[in-house]
Design an enzyme around this catalytic site. Structure first.
Site, mmCIF file in Angstrom:
data_model
loop_
_atom_site.group_PDB
_atom_site.id
_atom_site.type_symbol
_atom_site.label_atom_id
_atom_site.label_comp_id
_atom_site.label_asym_id
_atom_site.label_seq_id
_atom_site.Cartn_x
_atom_site.Cartn_y
_atom_site.Cartn_z
ATOM 1 N N CYS A 2 10.237 -2.445 6.039
ATOM 2 C CA CYS A 2 11.354 -3.362 6.274
ATOM 3 C C CYS A 2 11.227 -4.063 7.624
ATOM 4 C CB CYS A 2 12.661 -2.594 6.259
ATOM 5 S SG CYS A 2 12.888 -1.613 4.780
ATOM 6 N N ARG A 27 4.989 -7.705 7.233
ATOM 7 C CA ARG A 27 5.183 -6.257 7.141
ATOM 8 C C ARG A 27 5.231 -5.778 5.698
ATOM 9 N NH1 ARG A 27 7.195 -4.045 11.958
ATOM 10 N NH2 ARG A 27 8.368 -2.432 10.873
ATOM 11 N N TRP A 75 11.636 -3.336 2.033
ATOM 12 C CA TRP A 75 10.558 -2.756 1.238
ATOM 13 C C TRP A 75 11.194 -1.551 0.554
ATOM 14 C CZ3 TRP A 75 7.599 1.815 1.041
ATOM 15 C CH2 TRP A 75 6.355 1.698 0.416
ATOM 16 N N ASN A 101 16.001 0.230 8.421
ATOM 17 C CA ASN A 101 14.603 0.540 8.102
ATOM 18 C C ASN A 101 14.459 2.046 8.236
ATOM 19 O OD1 ASN A 101 11.835 0.726 7.841
ATOM 20 N ND2 ASN A 101 11.397 -0.058 9.893
ATOM 21 N N GLY A 102 13.871 2.691 7.235
ATOM 22 C CA GLY A 102 13.703 4.141 7.294
ATOM 23 C C GLY A 102 14.330 4.794 6.072
ATOM 24 N N GLU A 484 -14.472 1.779 4.146
ATOM 25 C CA GLU A 484 -13.634 0.656 4.587
ATOM 26 C C GLU A 484 -13.834 -0.557 3.665
ATOM 27 O OE1 GLU A 484 -11.199 0.298 6.379
ATOM 28 O OE2 GLU A 484 -11.092 -1.778 6.990
ATOM 29 N N LYS A 488 -10.745 -2.229 1.549
ATOM 30 C CA LYS A 488 -10.393 -3.655 1.637
ATOM 31 C C LYS A 488 -10.322 -4.260 0.239
ATOM 32 C CE LYS A 488 -9.473 -4.319 5.658
ATOM 33 N NZ LYS A 488 -9.065 -2.989 5.663
ATOM 34 N N GLU A 491 -7.204 -2.932 -1.772
ATOM 35 C CA GLU A 491 -5.888 -3.432 -1.376
ATOM 36 C C GLU A 491 -5.746 -4.936 -1.602
ATOM 37 O OE1 GLU A 491 -4.670 -2.896 2.747
ATOM 38 O OE2 GLU A 491 -6.726 -3.047 3.429
ATOM 39 N N HIS A 507 -24.937 13.995 -6.806
ATOM 40 C CA HIS A 507 -24.044 15.129 -7.093
ATOM 41 C C HIS A 507 -22.888 14.707 -7.986
ATOM 42 C CE1 HIS A 507 -26.315 17.529 -4.260
ATOM 43 N NE2 HIS A 507 -26.296 16.470 -3.439
ATOM 44 N N LYS A 610 2.670 -3.645 6.037
ATOM 45 C CA LYS A 610 1.776 -3.658 7.195
ATOM 46 C C LYS A 610 1.894 -2.372 8.000
ATOM 47 C CE LYS A 610 -1.110 -5.319 10.210
ATOM 48 N NZ LYS A 610 -2.528 -5.173 9.840
HETATM 49 O O1 M6R Z 1 -0.782 0.650 11.950
HETATM 50 P P1 M6R Z 1 -1.791 1.695 11.579
HETATM 51 O O2 M6R Z 1 -3.142 1.406 12.144
HETATM 52 O O3 M6R Z 1 -1.338 3.091 11.908
HETATM 53 O O4 M6R Z 1 -1.900 1.612 10.007
HETATM 54 C C1 M6R Z 1 -2.691 2.521 9.290
HETATM 55 C C2 M6R Z 1 -2.896 2.055 7.871
HETATM 56 O O5 M6R Z 1 -1.666 1.931 7.212
HETATM 57 C C3 M6R Z 1 -3.622 0.709 7.808
HETATM 58 O O6 M6R Z 1 -4.855 0.753 8.457
HETATM 59 C C4 M6R Z 1 -3.865 0.301 6.335
HETATM 60 O O7 M6R Z 1 -4.750 1.189 5.730
HETATM 61 C C5 M6R Z 1 -4.370 -1.133 6.243
HETATM 62 N N1 M6R Z 1 -3.577 -1.874 5.305
HETATM 63 C C6 M6R Z 1 -5.765 -1.243 5.762
HETATM 64 O O8 M6R Z 1 -6.209 -2.552 5.727
#
Ligand code: M6R
Length: 615
Positions: A2, A27, A75, A101-102, A484, A488, A491, A507, A610
């Site tokens: 949020c 966010r 959110w 938020n929370g 990584e 990417k 997501e 394996h 985010k």
């Molecule tokens: O703000 P942070 O670095 O703690 O966030 C961690 C993850 O939520 C963040 O890296 C997430 O995996 C990204 N969307 C990846 O691109």
């Protein structure tokens, strides 16, 4: 997660709040709403979906003009993303409005209690109870800040709350526990927001709020207390980037812009950290050298992309300092009763500085007596504030949900930290450190060179947009790079993508290989570590023999891979440990382009936020 904005001042509150919400869109959210105090009353509007839906609603049914207001992008957690569940939530008399938020964990009991007293709750959210409780408390104390303090004492869980009351029309009140909230201090106007980007166009003076604090904003000033009403200590800071840094700057997506900004972000993160003699001077690492010398273990906690940075950091820390290093998903960390003590150095890596899992992990570590050092990109955020020390990355604001420049700068910060530990503990000679630092200083230019050669990667991504699965392989530091690359793609492109350690193939995962399955292979440097290099060349041959289409990322001059690469992506030659700085970049570009080709929203992928401020 949020986004929250609050405003009191001389401008149209609606304009300021909606513009602020737009800057918080990154966010991640699924509904939005606003409330404005005007003409002795309170006017609110809220809509499911993106901000354009709310703006349409406001155009069709304008709210009365006022200069005090709050806004929210939600959110969904409790209750779906409907109009009714969108924030703000109002009491039954429509005099108080609150955004949140929370998660309020004891909301069910509070809801029951309110229902017994005749309150009618209209949404499925945990938040709505707060509006009703605030209305009740306000009717007895006649002051919104005091009502907020009384209500907060009754809430369990994590919350940022921001509220207005029609009977106190010149005030906005906020409260925070375990969720972000920053104050923007202007001239005759003040702001509250989840992060500074919401008000950066108006002021760069900010105040970070601490845990369990209530803030009262008027045009004239800002008063912060704890939940009992005692004056609270706060830290003022200056935001060192301006509004243009948070704009797209002509790029189609923030992600593209942020990928292109990486050379500068890398250089900025190195800036001022090496003195004229080549010694590292990490002044922010306020943990005494004696403590760093005594550390017998490093434990890295992080989530998502930051976790992958941690996995790479482990190789550098163990190689350069010989201290054992564990890397743990922050969400798993505290639940397995980890062994920590005063000689453990915990490194919490987080772009946002607000990730709840990482925050909880660092709190747990400190409770066990460990020293915690944060690697963080966001000044004024909770994780650095609650850590013993912080090493800031200087990536500038990262707006796209998919992390790119933050990742590269996290790597740089971790390399610096590893070298610093080596310097303090005497496990690395000065000239060795200087040699690595020189390589690090070159890495910005190398990333620039990679970016200049990305057109074939884009074309390849477009040609693979119809695929269901893409696999990623790597060894050594190339393994986290493979993870990584797969993250990417998941997501952004919503594709099945998995990263494997290439040695693990036989394996199990090799059973996945079938005709024309794209497999990206991150090849380690051929220099110095030929065993590793030769082994991955064998792995490439193994998958190719079974029909895989191989996409090979290899250093310039590495000819051994050429016969086995259906597609070859060249990156500059670097020392092995630093290779992720260059080999990750094509994978970012690849995912961004593939997502675009599939028609996906690159900056705000579905279901994602985010900064993940709930566990
Ligand atoms: O703000 P942070 O670095 O703690 O966030 C961690 C993850 O939520 C963040 O890296 C997430 O995996 C990204 N969307 C990846 O691109």
């Amino acid at each position: 997660m949020c986004g929250i904005v609050g405003y009191v001042g001389g401008q149209s509150a609606l304009d300021v709040v909606v513009a602020g919400l737009k800057r918080l869109e990154y966010r991640g959210y699924d509904s939005a709403g606003v409330a404005v105090l005007a003409d002795g009353g309170l006017a609110a509007a809220k809509k499911s979906g993106k901000l354009v839906h709310l703006e349409k609603e406001l155009a069709e049914r304008p709210l009365a003009a006022g200069s005090v207001g709050i806004g929210h992008t939600r959110w969904a957690t409790h209750g779906g993303p409907t109009d009714a569940n969108a924030h703000p939530h109002l009491d039954n008399a429509g005099r108080v409005a609150v955004v949140h938020n929370g998660i309020i964990e004891n909301f069910a009991a509070l809801r029951e209690e309110l229902a017994e007293r005749g309150h009618e709750l209209l949404s499925e959210t945990d938040t709505e109870v707060v509006a009703h409780l605030l209305a009740e408390e306000f009717s007895s104390v006649g002051d919104l800040a005091e009502a907020m303090r009384l209500v907060c004492r009754r809430l369990d869980g994590a919350f940022t709350l921001v509220a207005v009351h029609a009977d106190q029309p010149d005030v906005v009140v906020g409260a925070r526990r375990n969720s972000p909230l920053v104050v923007g201090v202007g001239e005759g106007e003040n702001f509250l927001a989840s992060d500074v980007s919401a008000f950066i166009a108006h002021t760069r003076s900010a105040i970070e709020l601490g845990q369990d604090q209530v803030v009262e904003l008027t045009r004239e000033g800002v008063v912060v207390t704890d939940f009992e009403g005692a004056p609270a200590d706060v830290r003022a800071f200056h935001v060192d980037w301006d509004a243009s840094a948070a704009e797209k700057g002509g790029y189609d997506h923030f992600m593209l812009k942020e990928i292109v900004e990486q050379p500068k972000a890398v250089a900025d993160t190195l800036l001022g950290r090496i003195d004229a003699s080549g010694r590292l001077t990490l002044d922010e690492v306020r943990i005494p050298d004696a403590v760093l010398r005594e550390a017998d273990k490093v434990v890295i906690v992080a989530c998502g992309t930051a976790f992958h940075a941690g996995l790479i950091a482990k190789y550098a820390i163990e190689h350069w300092t010989r201290i054992p290093c564990e890397v743990e998903l922050a969400s798993e960390f505290r639940y397995r009763d980890p062994i920590l003590g005063q000689r453990t150095l915990v490194v919490a890596i987080s772009q946002s500085g607000e990730t709840m899992d990482t925050l909880m992990a660092l709190r747990h570590a400190r409770e066990q007596g460990a020293k915690v050092l944060a690697v963080c990109n966001t000044n004024g955020s909770t994780i650095p504030r609650e850590s013993d020390a912080v090493l800031y990355t200087h990536a500038g604001p990262e707006v796209a949900v998919a992390s790119t420049k933050a990742f590269l700068t996290q790597l740089v910060a971790c390399y610096l930290l590893a070298l610093y530990l080596g310097q303090v503990r005497g496990t690395k000679w000065g000239d060795e450190i200087r040699a690595v630092v020189r390589e690090l200083a070159r890495s910005g230019e190398e990333v620039e060179r990679v970016l200049e050669t990305m057109e074939p990667v884009r074309a390849l991504a477009r040609s693979l947009a119809h695929k269901d699965t893409i696999l990623f392989l790597g060894r050594h530091v190339g393994y986290p790079v493979a993870l990584e690359g797969a993250l990417k793609l998941k997501e952004l492109a919503y594709m099945h993508a998995e990263g494997f350690a290439a040695g693990e193939l036989k394996h199990g995962p090799i059973a996945l290989i079938e005709e024309d399955l794209p497999v990206v292979v991150v090849v380690p440097s051929p220099k110095g570590r030929s065993v590793l290099h030769d082994k991955i060349v064998s792995n490439i041959q193994e998958i190719r023999a079974r029909g895989a289409r191989t996409i090979v990322i290899a250093e310039e001059g590495d000819d051994a891979v050429v016969p086995f690469a259906d597609h070859l992506v060249r990156v500059p030659a670097t020392p092995t440990l630093l290779q992720p700085l260059v080999s990750t970049v094509p994978l970012q570009v690849f995912a961004c382009e593939l997502a675009t080709a599939r028609g996906n929203e690159v900056d705000q992928p579905r279901n994602l936020a985010k900064s993940v401020t709930v566990e």
